[in-house]
Scaffold this motif. Structure first.
Motif, PDB file in Angstrom:
ATOM      1  N   GLY A 154      -7.348   2.544   4.493  1.00  0.00           N
ATOM      2  CA  GLY A 154      -8.347   2.022   5.212  1.00  0.00           C
ATOM      3  C   GLY A 154      -9.217   1.084   4.194  1.00  0.00           C
ATOM      4  O   GLY A 154      -9.824   0.059   4.680  1.00  0.00           O
ATOM      5  N   THR A 155      -9.518   1.803   2.912  1.00  0.00           N
ATOM      6  CA  THR A 155     -10.179   0.654   1.898  1.00  0.00           C
ATOM      7  C   THR A 155      -9.407  -0.401   1.741  1.00  0.00           C
ATOM      8  O   THR A 155     -10.388  -1.258   1.579  1.00  0.00           O
ATOM      9  CB  THR A 155     -10.146   1.822   0.624  1.00  0.00           C
ATOM     10  N   VAL A 156      -8.408  -0.582   1.551  1.00  0.00           N
ATOM     11  CA  VAL A 156      -7.650  -1.983   1.293  1.00  0.00           C
ATOM     12  C   VAL A 156      -7.852  -2.905   2.539  1.00  0.00           C
ATOM     13  O   VAL A 156      -8.423  -3.966   2.194  1.00  0.00           O
ATOM     14  CB  VAL A 156      -6.141  -1.799   1.219  1.00  0.00           C
ATOM     15  N   GLU A 170     -16.392  -9.940   3.276  1.00  0.00           N
ATOM     16  CA  GLU A 170     -16.826 -11.293   2.939  1.00  0.00           C
ATOM     17  C   GLU A 170     -16.101 -12.542   3.419  1.00  0.00           C
ATOM     18  O   GLU A 170     -15.737 -13.365   2.780  1.00  0.00           O
ATOM     19  CB  GLU A 170     -17.108 -11.468   1.250  1.00  0.00           C
ATOM     20  N   ASP A 171     -15.624 -12.513   4.693  1.00  0.00           N
ATOM     21  CA  ASP A 171     -15.038 -13.344   5.407  1.00  0.00           C
ATOM     22  C   ASP A 171     -13.667 -13.518   4.713  1.00  0.00           C
ATOM     23  O   ASP A 171     -13.251 -14.679   4.194  1.00  0.00           O
ATOM     24  CB  ASP A 171     -15.898 -14.538   5.490  1.00  0.00           C
ATOM     25  N   TYR A 172     -12.945 -12.726   4.471  1.00  0.00           N
ATOM     26  CA  TYR A 172     -11.469 -12.756   3.828  1.00  0.00           C
ATOM     27  C   TYR A 172     -11.545 -13.357   2.480  1.00  0.00           C
ATOM     28  O   TYR A 172     -10.618 -14.141   2.129  1.00  0.00           O
ATOM     29  CB  TYR A 172     -10.580 -13.288   4.915  1.00  0.00           C
ATOM     30  N   ALA A 173     -12.740 -12.976   1.474  1.00  0.00           N
ATOM     31  CA  ALA A 173     -12.669 -13.517   0.328  1.00  0.00           C
ATOM     32  C   ALA A 173     -11.221 -13.348  -0.375  1.00  0.00           C
ATOM     33  O   ALA A 173     -11.005 -14.603  -1.173  1.00  0.00           O
ATOM     34  CB  ALA A 173     -13.590 -12.954  -0.361  1.00  0.00           C
ATOM     35  N   VAL A 174     -10.689 -12.264  -0.257  1.00  0.00           N
ATOM     36  CA  VAL A 174      -9.392 -12.164  -1.177  1.00  0.00           C
ATOM     37  C   VAL A 174      -8.505 -13.395  -0.840  1.00  0.00           C
ATOM     38  O   VAL A 174      -7.850 -14.068  -1.879  1.00  0.00           O
ATOM     39  CB  VAL A 174      -8.650 -10.747  -0.949  1.00  0.00           C
ATOM     40  N   PHE A 175      -8.286 -13.623   0.448  1.00  0.00           N
ATOM     41  CA  PHE A 175      -7.381 -14.785   0.803  1.00  0.00           C
ATOM     42  C   PHE A 175      -7.894 -16.279   0.551  1.00  0.00           C
ATOM     43  O   PHE A 175      -7.220 -17.173   0.246  1.00  0.00           O
ATOM     44  CB  PHE A 175      -6.909 -14.410   2.345  1.00  0.00           C
ATOM     45  N   ARG A 176      -9.352 -16.370   0.465  1.00  0.00           N
ATOM     46  CA  ARG A 176      -9.857 -17.492   0.393  1.00  0.00           C
ATOM     47  C   ARG A 176      -9.839 -17.732  -1.350  1.00  0.00           C
ATOM     48  O   ARG A 176      -9.689 -19.010  -1.564  1.00  0.00           O
ATOM     49  CB  ARG A 176     -11.331 -17.386   0.673  1.00  0.00           C
ATOM     50  N   LEU A 177      -9.879 -16.821  -2.034  1.00  0.00           N
ATOM     51  CA  LEU A 177      -9.499 -16.874  -3.537  1.00  0.00           C
ATOM     52  C   LEU A 177      -8.010 -17.159  -3.947  1.00  0.00           C
ATOM     53  O   LEU A 177      -7.734 -17.650  -4.960  1.00  0.00           O
ATOM     54  CB  LEU A 177      -9.934 -15.782  -4.330  1.00  0.00           C
ATOM     55  N   VAL A 205       0.899  -1.160  -0.102  1.00  0.00           N
ATOM     56  CA  VAL A 205      -0.033   0.094   0.059  1.00  0.00           C
ATOM     57  C   VAL A 205       0.787   1.296  -0.039  1.00  0.00           C
ATOM     58  O   VAL A 205       0.746   2.110  -0.778  1.00  0.00           O
ATOM     59  CB  VAL A 205      -1.046   0.144   1.310  1.00  0.00           C
ATOM     60  N   ALA A 206       1.905   1.350   0.719  1.00  0.00           N
ATOM     61  CA  ALA A 206       2.569   2.430   0.853  1.00  0.00           C
ATOM     62  C   ALA A 206       3.420   2.823  -0.458  1.00  0.00           C
ATOM     63  O   ALA A 206       3.532   3.790  -0.870  1.00  0.00           O
ATOM     64  CB  ALA A 206       3.785   2.273   1.950  1.00  0.00           C
ATOM     65  N   ARG A 261      -4.985  -3.207  -8.389  1.00  0.00           N
ATOM     66  CA  ARG A 261      -6.316  -2.979  -8.732  1.00  0.00           C
ATOM     67  C   ARG A 261      -7.331  -2.352  -8.078  1.00  0.00           C
ATOM     68  O   ARG A 261      -8.125  -1.559  -8.358  1.00  0.00           O
ATOM     69  CB  ARG A 261      -6.966  -4.457  -8.925  1.00  0.00           C
ATOM     70  N   LEU A 262      -7.202  -2.381  -6.577  1.00  0.00           N
ATOM     71  CA  LEU A 262      -7.850  -1.663  -5.621  1.00  0.00           C
ATOM     72  C   LEU A 262      -7.398  -0.141  -5.669  1.00  0.00           C
ATOM     73  O   LEU A 262      -8.322   0.765  -5.654  1.00  0.00           O
ATOM     74  CB  LEU A 262      -7.687  -2.070  -4.132  1.00  0.00           C
ATOM     75  N   LEU A 263      -6.173   0.135  -6.019  1.00  0.00           N
ATOM     76  CA  LEU A 263      -5.583   1.427  -6.127  1.00  0.00           C
ATOM     77  C   LEU A 263      -6.192   2.294  -7.353  1.00  0.00           C
ATOM     78  O   LEU A 263      -6.613   3.328  -7.459  1.00  0.00           O
ATOM     79  CB  LEU A 263      -3.884   1.286  -6.273  1.00  0.00           C
ATOM     80  N   LEU A 264      -6.395   1.476  -8.509  1.00  0.00           N
ATOM     81  CA  LEU A 264      -6.918   1.917  -9.714  1.00  0.00           C
ATOM     82  C   LEU A 264      -8.283   2.187  -9.515  1.00  0.00           C
ATOM     83  O   LEU A 264      -8.850   3.442 -10.080  1.00  0.00           O
ATOM     84  CB  LEU A 264      -6.805   0.745 -10.689  1.00  0.00           C
ATOM     85  N   ASP A 265      -9.104   1.163  -8.727  1.00  0.00           N
ATOM     86  CA  ASP A 265     -10.386   1.682  -8.570  1.00  0.00           C
ATOM     87  C   ASP A 265     -10.651   2.632  -7.843  1.00  0.00           C
ATOM     88  O   ASP A 265     -11.566   3.497  -7.709  1.00  0.00           O
ATOM     89  CB  ASP A 265     -11.111   0.432  -7.811  1.00  0.00           C
ATOM     90  N   TYR A 266      -9.857   2.934  -6.738  1.00  0.00           N
ATOM     91  CA  TYR A 266      -9.722   3.994  -5.893  1.00  0.00           C
ATOM     92  C   TYR A 266      -9.528   5.532  -6.538  1.00  0.00           C
ATOM     93  O   TYR A 266     -10.319   6.371  -6.412  1.00  0.00           O
ATOM     94  CB  TYR A 266      -8.831   3.744  -4.674  1.00  0.00           C
ATOM     95  N   GLN A 267      -8.546   5.266  -7.368  1.00  0.00           N
ATOM     96  CA  GLN A 267      -8.397   6.501  -8.059  1.00  0.00           C
ATOM     97  C   GLN A 267      -9.502   7.048  -8.924  1.00  0.00           C
ATOM     98  O   GLN A 267      -9.706   8.136  -9.143  1.00  0.00           O
ATOM     99  CB  GLN A 267      -7.146   6.323  -8.893  1.00  0.00           C
TER     100      GLN A 267
END
Length: 167
Positions: free
Chosen positions: A48-50, A57-64, A29-30, A81-87
């Motif tokens: 915070g968003t990250v 969704e119960d840690y879906a990113v890690f479950r995937l 993130v940094a 990808r989250l950064l692009l969505d945030y921007q």
């Protein structure tokens, strides 16, 4: 015993993967915030968003996570990808008007220069002519007259706003 880089088929739960990789997430993130030249406030908001996205969704990113790459690579891609969505959410994504699209590439470029980039008509004309557009200012004015009026958000200093009259 399973390591923190083990694929999910091992004994680690998604929550354990999350907890074990908090430092790595902070580093990624940094780096993304520095690369995007975020203000300290934007960086804090994005972090915070990250955290929310990684937990929801119960840690879906890690479950995937299937273990087909290193966890560092996987998290880097997810966070980028989250950064692009945030921007896109914060700054909005620029799109030309439908009318500019119908009028052609010169109209689209003119609209981009004037609305997105905030140039006045004369400056936009000079740039277009410098880019090889062989149209007079009168012809470009005819195109401009057909374009819809669009407003974009402009960020200004608080002192500027205090000096402005209320509408």
């Amino acid at each position: 015993m399973a390591t923190l880089t083990s694929p999910p088929g091992d004994n680690l739960t998604p929550e354990q993967l999350f907890l074990g990789h908090r430092k790595l997430v902070k580093e990624i993130v940094a780096f993304g915030c520095r690369r995007s030249k975020f203000s300290p406030q934007d960086a804090e908001d994005f972090e915070g968003t990250v955290w929310i996205k990684l937990i929801e969704e119960d840690y879906a990113v890690f479950r995937l996570f299937e273990g087909r790459s290193e966890i560092r690579t996987y998290l880097t891609i997810v966070i980028n990808r989250l950064l692009l969505d945030y921007q896109n959410h914060i700054w909005t994504k620029w799109r030309n008007s439908a009318e500019a699209g119908r009028l052609g590439p010169i109209a689209e470029r003119l609209e981009t220069l004037m609305v997105r980039d905030g140039l006045v008509f004369g400056e936009a004309c000079h740039i277009l002519q410098g880019e090889g557009v062989e149209m007079s200012e009168e012809e470009l004015e005819e195109i401009r007259a057909k374009l819809p009026i669009k407003f974009t958000r402009r960020f200004v200093a608080e002192e500027t706003l205090q000096a402005m009259a209320s509408r």
